[in-house]
Design a protein around this motif. Structure first.
Motif, PDB file in Angstrom:
ATOM      1  N   VAL A  24       1.065  -1.336  -0.055  1.00 22.34           N
ATOM      2  CA  VAL A  24      -0.025  -0.042   0.146  1.00 22.34           C
ATOM      3  C   VAL A  24       0.954   1.240   0.026  1.00 22.34           C
ATOM      4  O   VAL A  24       1.701   1.327   0.932  1.00 22.34           O
ATOM      5  N   SER A  25       0.688   2.118  -0.982  1.00 16.95           N
ATOM      6  CA  SER A  25       1.556   3.182  -0.935  1.00 16.95           C
ATOM      7  C   SER A  25       0.888   4.573  -1.370  1.00 16.95           C
ATOM      8  O   SER A  25      -0.433   4.287  -1.899  1.00 16.95           O
ATOM      9  N   LEU A  26       1.362   5.669  -1.016  1.00 13.06           N
ATOM     10  CA  LEU A  26       0.621   6.883  -1.471  1.00 13.06           C
ATOM     11  C   LEU A  26       1.004   7.398  -2.835  1.00 13.06           C
ATOM     12  O   LEU A  26       2.096   7.371  -3.318  1.00 13.06           O
TER      13      LEU A  26
ATOM     14  N   LEU B  92      -4.585   6.297  -2.622  1.00  7.38           N
ATOM     15  CA  LEU B  92      -3.401   5.237  -2.373  1.00  7.38           C
ATOM     16  C   LEU B  92      -3.468   4.264  -3.732  1.00  7.38           C
ATOM     17  O   LEU B  92      -4.362   4.130  -4.359  1.00  7.38           O
ATOM     18  N   ARG B  93      -2.448   3.814  -3.890  1.00  8.66           N
ATOM     19  CA  ARG B  93      -2.015   2.441  -4.690  1.00  8.66           C
ATOM     20  C   ARG B  93      -2.275   1.366  -3.787  1.00  8.66           C
ATOM     21  O   ARG B  93      -1.226   1.174  -2.956  1.00  8.66           O
ATOM     22  N   VAL B  94      -2.995   0.346  -4.198  1.00  5.49           N
ATOM     23  CA  VAL B  94      -3.288  -0.827  -3.305  1.00  5.49           C
ATOM     24  C   VAL B  94      -3.110  -2.140  -4.020  1.00  5.49           C
ATOM     25  O   VAL B  94      -3.739  -2.178  -4.991  1.00  5.49           O
TER      26      VAL B  94
ATOM     27  N   ASP C 214      -2.864  -9.657  -8.330  1.00  6.73           N
ATOM     28  CA  ASP C 214      -2.055  -9.501  -9.412  1.00  6.73           C
ATOM     29  C   ASP C 214      -2.406  -7.986  -9.919  1.00  6.73           C
ATOM     30  O   ASP C 214      -1.958  -7.626 -10.859  1.00  6.73           O
ATOM     31  N   GLN C 215      -3.180  -7.339  -9.106  1.00  7.24           N
ATOM     32  CA  GLN C 215      -3.889  -6.054  -9.798  1.00  7.24           C
ATOM     33  C   GLN C 215      -3.411  -4.823  -8.744  1.00  7.24           C
ATOM     34  O   GLN C 215      -3.175  -4.968  -7.349  1.00  7.24           O
ATOM     35  N   THR C 216      -3.121  -3.453  -9.250  1.00 11.40           N
ATOM     36  CA  THR C 216      -3.001  -2.494  -8.540  1.00 11.40           C
ATOM     37  C   THR C 216      -4.434  -1.400  -8.693  1.00 11.40           C
ATOM     38  O   THR C 216      -4.869  -1.421  -9.625  1.00 11.40           O
TER      39      THR C 216
END
Length: 158
Positions: A115-117, A127-129, A133-135
């Protein structure tokens, strides 16, 4: 005089060096682990990433109250409006206040990886979660000093 296992002469003191017997060491390690685990379970809403992780952990534990608090005011409002409609249509079989109870059932959540900003602007963040296999992207909003999940983009209006 003899030396102990730490190589310290009996009666000698080393500044800043603590000698613990096996029982004291185990007790100290146990205390540290309990404190560390207890600290990990406290809700953290200070950053968007921490808030997302806290929400996910609340769902997994079946802590409906904490999960409910992790949702934005608008998201909770839309869920409550839908529950009122369902309660009315059910003739009272479904209570209007079932939202946090539903979250407390330990909903199955998909395993979340990184999990990233992605971006932040004022009181909103994205956020990118990583899920399987998906974002995916998750919108977050800051309300009353706490970051919360905004699920409105995922909820069609009724």
């Amino acid at each position: 005089m003899g030396t102990d296992r730490a190589g310290v002469e009996a009666g000698e003191r080393r500044p800043g060096f603590l000698i613990m017997n096996g029982a004291s060491m185990r007790l100290g390690v146990l205390f540290f682990l309990v404190a560390a685990v207890g600290g990990c379970q406290r809700p953290k809403w200070d950053t968007p990433v921490d808030a997302f992780r806290t929400f996910q952990a609340s769902l997994k534990r079946g802590d409906g109250k904490a999960a409910w608090e992790g949702l934005s005011r608008d998201t909770r409002g839309r869920i409550e409006a839908r529950l009122r409609a369902v309660a009315k249509a059910s003739g009272g079989a479904v209570p209007e206040d079932a939202a946090s109870a539903a979250l407390a059932t330990g909903l199955k959540t998909e395993p979340v990886g990184e999990v990233s900003l992605k971006e932040t602007s004022g009181d909103t963040a994205v956020l990118r979660v990583q899920v399987k296999d998906q974002t995916r992207e998750q919108r977050m909003v800051r309300e009353e000093g706490k970051w919360r999940l905004d699920l409105l983009p995922l909820m069609p209006e009724s």
